[in-house]
Design a protein around this motif. Structure first.
Motif, PDB file in Angstrom:
ATOM      1  N   ILE A   1       0.814  -1.216   0.000  1.00 41.98           N
ATOM      2  CA  ILE A   1       0.000   0.000   0.000  1.00 41.98           C
ATOM      3  C   ILE A   1       0.851   1.271   0.000  1.00 41.98           C
ATOM      4  CG2 ILE A   1      -1.880  -1.231   1.137  1.00 41.98           C
ATOM      5  CD1 ILE A   1      -1.194   0.218   3.705  1.00 41.98           C
ATOM      6  N   TYR A   2       2.122   1.137  -0.343  1.00 45.68           N
ATOM      7  CA  TYR A   2       3.067   2.252  -0.280  1.00 45.68           C
ATOM      8  C   TYR A   2       2.604   3.468  -1.093  1.00 45.68           C
ATOM      9  CZ  TYR A   2       7.529   4.720  -0.851  1.00 45.68           C
ATOM     10  OH  TYR A   2       8.518   5.661  -0.873  1.00 45.68           O
TER      11      TYR A   2
ATOM     12  N   LEU B   1      -1.242   8.052  -5.095  1.00 46.67           N
ATOM     13  CA  LEU B   1      -2.293   7.811  -6.081  1.00 46.67           C
ATOM     14  C   LEU B   1      -3.621   8.449  -5.684  1.00 46.67           C
ATOM     15  CD1 LEU B   1      -1.637   4.010  -6.787  1.00 46.67           C
ATOM     16  CD2 LEU B   1      -1.169   5.914  -8.339  1.00 46.67           C
ATOM     17  N   LYS B   2      -3.635   9.037  -4.464  1.00 45.57           N
ATOM     18  CA  LYS B   2      -4.896   9.560  -3.924  1.00 45.57           C
ATOM     19  C   LYS B   2      -5.971   8.464  -3.961  1.00 45.57           C
ATOM     20  CE  LYS B   2      -4.019  14.436  -4.985  1.00 45.57           C
ATOM     21  NZ  LYS B   2      -2.585  14.252  -5.242  1.00 45.57           N
ATOM     22  N   PHE B   3      -5.548   7.290  -3.522  1.00 43.78           N
ATOM     23  CA  PHE B   3      -6.463   6.152  -3.522  1.00 43.78           C
ATOM     24  C   PHE B   3      -7.590   6.420  -2.540  1.00 43.78           C
ATOM     25  CE2 PHE B   3      -7.675   1.784  -2.140  1.00 43.78           C
ATOM     26  CZ  PHE B   3      -8.118   1.330  -3.378  1.00 43.78           C
TER      27      PHE B   3
ATOM     28  N   LYS C   1      -9.531  -2.070  -1.509  1.00 43.70           N
ATOM     29  CA  LYS C   1     -10.975  -2.058  -1.755  1.00 43.70           C
ATOM     30  C   LYS C   1     -11.442  -0.663  -2.150  1.00 43.70           C
ATOM     31  CE  LYS C   1     -15.298  -3.515   0.498  1.00 43.70           C
ATOM     32  NZ  LYS C   1     -16.089  -2.279   0.360  1.00 43.70           N
ATOM     33  N   LEU C   2     -12.237  -0.602  -3.199  1.00 48.60           N
ATOM     34  CA  LEU C   2     -12.862   0.647  -3.627  1.00 48.60           C
ATOM     35  C   LEU C   2     -14.312   0.347  -3.978  1.00 48.60           C
ATOM     36  CD1 LEU C   2     -12.584   3.647  -4.270  1.00 48.60           C
ATOM     37  CD2 LEU C   2     -11.930   3.011  -6.606  1.00 48.60           C
TER      38      LEU C   2
ATOM     39  N   ASN D   1      -5.685  -0.024 -11.095  1.00 46.51           N
ATOM     40  CA  ASN D   1      -6.763  -0.767 -11.734  1.00 46.51           C
ATOM     41  C   ASN D   1      -8.107  -0.433 -11.079  1.00 46.51           C
ATOM     42  OD1 ASN D   1      -8.585  -3.368 -11.585  1.00 46.51           O
ATOM     43  ND2 ASN D   1      -7.389  -3.558 -13.470  1.00 46.51           N
ATOM     44  N   LEU D   2      -8.153  -0.409  -9.761  1.00 45.83           N
ATOM     45  CA  LEU D   2      -9.398  -0.124  -9.062  1.00 45.83           C
ATOM     46  C   LEU D   2      -9.883   1.300  -9.304  1.00 45.83           C
ATOM     47  CD1 LEU D   2      -8.618  -1.861  -5.635  1.00 45.83           C
ATOM     48  CD2 LEU D   2     -10.319  -2.608  -7.318  1.00 45.83           C
ATOM     49  N   LEU D   3      -8.961   2.206  -9.551  1.00 42.58           N
ATOM     50  CA  LEU D   3      -9.321   3.612  -9.768  1.00 42.58           C
ATOM     51  C   LEU D   3      -9.850   3.880 -11.177  1.00 42.58           C
ATOM     52  CD1 LEU D   3      -6.341   5.323  -7.920  1.00 42.58           C
ATOM     53  CD2 LEU D   3      -8.768   5.443  -7.249  1.00 42.58           C
TER      54      LEU D   3
END
Length: 261
Positions: free
Chosen positions: A190-191, A196-198, A220-221, A257-259
């Motif tokens: 998760i670095y 990435l502003k995840f 998770k998103l 990918n999730l974003l």
């Protein structure tokens, strides 16, 4: 589209082919699509075995829900160095719930050993063998390796153990997930979350020894997620740096990918 697509699988394969270190990977999305590499290869367990200990406590909680309120007393000989905070805090009495939370959130070695002493390491070990073949718990944390008895795991076995903490919504999984969400070690999968502003949630548990760097995470998103386990073994400073960079890159690829819209 987010998820384990052929494109993502190809990108992961190409990135992994760049490495000469020993590595095993299991990645699964919410639909069950899975990417694997050497998932049955045996690695030193490091602190990832603490996930299995939490699973064992969950199995006891399912029979005795009030067990989390039980107070355990830390004996002087149970305080061991390394990861965690219990070994240097003056507090001696802790709820079993808080001990499990510290074991997961700070990878506390003292907390893990207190649980093994309380329930019996052999009982925990036998239960893991029955429920998650591939997880081998043969010594306490920070204890010396005697006659080759050490802790081992495979990525495949750990995936099942990891998902045991996410498969149901109840009191036990809630506080375990909260501890993993507030994980103090954020330097691997998760670095890049902040860069990435995840905007989703991250849950992770790390493990390391000399020449070993492991991490497992749920990224998770909304209703989309990946469970990812990366185990590495290496020699020397340069390979150590590459092992960390590999984990960071894999986590970045999954979050990107999730974003995707």
């Amino acid at each position: 589209m987010a998820g384990m697509s052929e494109k993502l699988a190809l990108e992961l394969t190409e990135r992994l082919q760049e490495e000469k270190i020993q590595v095993a990977v299991v990645i699964q999305d919410e639909s069950g699509k899975t990417f694997t590499l050497r998932e049955q290869k045996i690695f030193p367990g490091a602190s990832l075995l603490k996930v299995g200990i939490a699973d064992y406590v969950k199995s006891i909680w399912q029979q005795k829900a009030d067990i989390l309120k039980k107070t355990l007393t830390v004996r002087p000989e149970q305080r061991v160095a390394g990861a965690g905070v219990m070994h240097y805090l003056s507090q001696t009495k802790w709820s079993l719930r808080d001990i499990v939370a510290l074991m997961l959130g700070t990878s506390d070695n003292t907390a893990a050993n207190i649980l093994l002493d309380h329930f019996g390491r052999k009982k925990v070990s036998d239960w893991l063998t029955d429920n998650f073949p591939g997880l081998q718990l043969q010594r306490n944390f920070i204890a010396p390796v005697v006659a080759g008895k050490d802790n081992f795991l495979t990525a495949a076995a750990l995936l099942s153990a990891w998902q045991e903490l996410f498969g149901e919504n109840n009191e036990f999984t809630f506080f375990c997930q909260n501890a993993l969400h507030e994980q103090t070690e954020r330097g691997k999968l998760i670095y890049y979350a902040d860069d990435l502003k995840f905007s989703g949630d991250t849950f992770n548990k790390t493990g390391d020894l000399v020449n070993v760097e492991h991490d497992c995470a749920r990224l998770k998103l909304n209703q989309k997620w990946f469970d990812c386990i990366v185990l590495t073994r290496f020699t020397g400073l340069k390979q150590h740096q590459r092992a960390l960079k590999l984990q960071q890159d894999i986590g970045r690829m999954l979050m990107q990918n999730l974003l995707q819209k």
